[in-house]
Design an enzyme around this catalytic site. Structure first.
Site, PDB file in Angstrom:
ATOM      1  N   GLU A   1       0.932  -1.308  -0.010  1.00 25.37           N
ATOM      2  CA  GLU A   1      -0.087   0.029   0.106  1.00 25.37           C
ATOM      3  C   GLU A   1       0.914   1.309   0.094  1.00 25.37           C
ATOM      4  O   GLU A   1       1.764   1.089   0.759  1.00 25.37           O
ATOM      5  CB  GLU A   1      -0.961  -0.061   1.245  1.00 25.37           C
ATOM      6  CG  GLU A   1      -1.514  -0.896   1.428  1.00 25.37           C
ATOM      7  CD  GLU A   1      -2.331  -0.785   2.730  1.00 25.37           C
ATOM      8  OE1 GLU A   1      -3.123  -1.838   3.142  1.00 25.37           O
ATOM      9  OE2 GLU A   1      -2.211   0.093   3.533  1.00 25.37           O
TER      10      GLU A   1
ATOM     11  N   CYS B   1       5.666  -7.457   7.724  1.00 22.26           N
ATOM     12  CA  CYS B   1       6.684  -6.934   8.748  1.00 22.26           C
ATOM     13  C   CYS B   1       7.228  -8.212   9.749  1.00 22.26           C
ATOM     14  O   CYS B   1       5.997  -8.599  10.074  1.00 22.26           O
ATOM     15  CB  CYS B   1       6.159  -5.707   9.195  1.00 22.26           C
ATOM     16  SG  CYS B   1       7.320  -4.988  10.502  1.00 22.26           S
TER      17      CYS B   1
HETATM   18  S1  SF4 Z   1       4.883  -4.230  12.817  1.00 25.52           S
HETATM   19 FE1  SF4 Z   1       5.830  -2.195  13.995  1.00 25.52          FE
HETATM   20  S2  SF4 Z   1       7.716  -1.841  12.539  1.00 25.52           S
HETATM   21 FE2  SF4 Z   1       6.458  -3.080  11.401  1.00 25.52          FE
HETATM   22  S3  SF4 Z   1       5.131  -1.865   9.967  1.00 25.52           S
HETATM   23 FE3  SF4 Z   1       4.206  -2.291  12.018  1.00 25.52          FE
HETATM   24  S4  SF4 Z   1       4.402  -0.551  13.339  1.00 25.52           S
HETATM   25 FE4  SF4 Z   1       6.045  -0.403  11.503  1.00 25.52          FE
END
Ligand code: SF4
Length: 345
Positions: free
Chosen positions: A95, A115
């Site tokens: 996105e 992530c």
């Molecule tokens: S898990 Fe934490 S580091 Fe990963 S995208 Fe979400 S906020 Fe950012």
């Protein structure tokens, strides 16, 4: 087996030149191709009309422009925010969010598919991590949004899906290409890179002194609360993170921005504000308070009233803090939500 094509959008000008010379072409062709890619933002070799049809066919054989295709666009009715869900050539999705400010258009881009960091308030991490994006795929989000919207983009924030410092080499390559004077030529003063606190990378970034704004996703004033919502804190705790930030400022002279997602019942009391003010007392910094985004899978909540109250606590304690403007609230512009919903349907 088909030979893997080179991702041409990720090449530095000198690398592209070496490739073009190796093909037996003249040096100026590399300059023309770089300009088609990074200034005119074309997404196919066929559109490079000052190259011969034969050269375009040879480029097509050897290289790929890792183009992103728009799967879904959500436009806000209340402001000019546009959210793009992009499809990648391997079937993954990411996105970007294009936002309009008084000083220009800024885009928030993704750096990874998913992530690994596991922040408990974030939708991007729920389905885990799939892969890193290449520099070309990060650039492609900007170029495609500019082409689709017809709006000139003058600022970039790396706060979309993924942890930029967990994809360090590609992100640094992206930053160098974005600011390359022969290409898009964006001043890196208009770029913010966020991190949840990958400490060794903060030291490495300081050495590069690129002129970017470093944005630390802090979100808690002490180790107990931070570890409860951000597993990364168990690897590098607040003291190590603050030491890295001090080093970054000493090395670059750039003010650091601390992001603070306010969560009801977790980090939003006057006591939390006092701890945060003490933590940041020797910093030249800015705190950006963000009422946490609601996501289906978690029960975290907050609201703007609480955010303004927390801002006042901090301001009274001498800390420069603002509440982030809500853009695109009607299109769920929070990171990772659109991708997650699309992939679940
Ligand atoms: S898990 Fe934490 S580091 Fe990963 S995208 Fe979400 S906020 Fe950012």
């Amino acid at each position: 087996m088909e030979q893997q094509k080179t991702d041409i959008l990720s090449l530095y000008p000198e690398e592209l030149e070496a490739e073009i010379l190796a093909m037996g072409e003249k040096k100026f062709r590399a300059k023309q191709i770089f300009e088609w890619l990074h200034v005119k933002n074309v997404d196919s070799f066929d559109k490079m009309t000052n190259l011969s049809a034969q050269l375009r066919a040879r480029l097509e054989e050897k290289f790929c422009i890792k183009s992103l295709f728009v799967c879904k666009t959500l436009e806000s009715c209340t402001d000019n925010t546009v959210k793009y869900l992009y499809g990648l050539d391997d079937g993954n999705h990411i996105e970007s969010v294009l936002m309009e400010y008084s000083y220009g258009n800024t885009i928030c881009v993704s750096t990874q598919v998913g992530c690994k960091m596991g922040c408990r308030f974030c939708a991007s991490t729920i389905a885990g991590y799939k892969r890193d994006l290449t520099a070309g795929e990060i650039l492609g989000q900007i170029y495609t949004a500019q082409r689709e919207s017809g709006r000139k983009i003058s600022g970039v924030v790396l706060m979309g899906i993924g942890e930029p410092m967990d994809n360090y080499d590609n992100v640094v390559r992206f930053l160098k290409l974005l600011s390359c004077p022969q290409g898009f030529g964006m001043s890196l003063r208009h770029v913010s890179v966020s991190t949840c606190g990958i400490v060794p990378r903060i030291y490495e970034l300081a050495e590069l002194n690129l002129g970017i704004t470093l944005s630390i996703s802090l979100h808690a004033p002490d180790n107990a609360e931070r570890s409860a919502i951000m597993p990364v804190n168990d690897r590098w705790d607040i003291n190590e993170l603050m030491a890295a930030c001090r080093h970054y400022f000493a090395k670059t002279g750039r003010r650091i921005s601390f992001e603070y997602a306010l969560i009801d019942g977790h980090n939003d009391t006057r006591e939390d504000a006092k701890k945060l003010a003490a933590l940041l007392s020797d910093f030249v910094c800015h705190v950006n308070i963000i009422p946490v985004n609601k996501i289906k899978e978690r029960s975290f909540t907050s609201d703007r009233k609480a955010a303004h109250r927390f801002q006042q606590y901090l301001n009274e304690l001498g800390i420069n803090a603002t509440v982030r403007r809500t853009l695109g609230a009607d299109i769920e512009a929070a990171c990772g939500q659109l991708r997650r919903e699309y992939e679940m349907n």
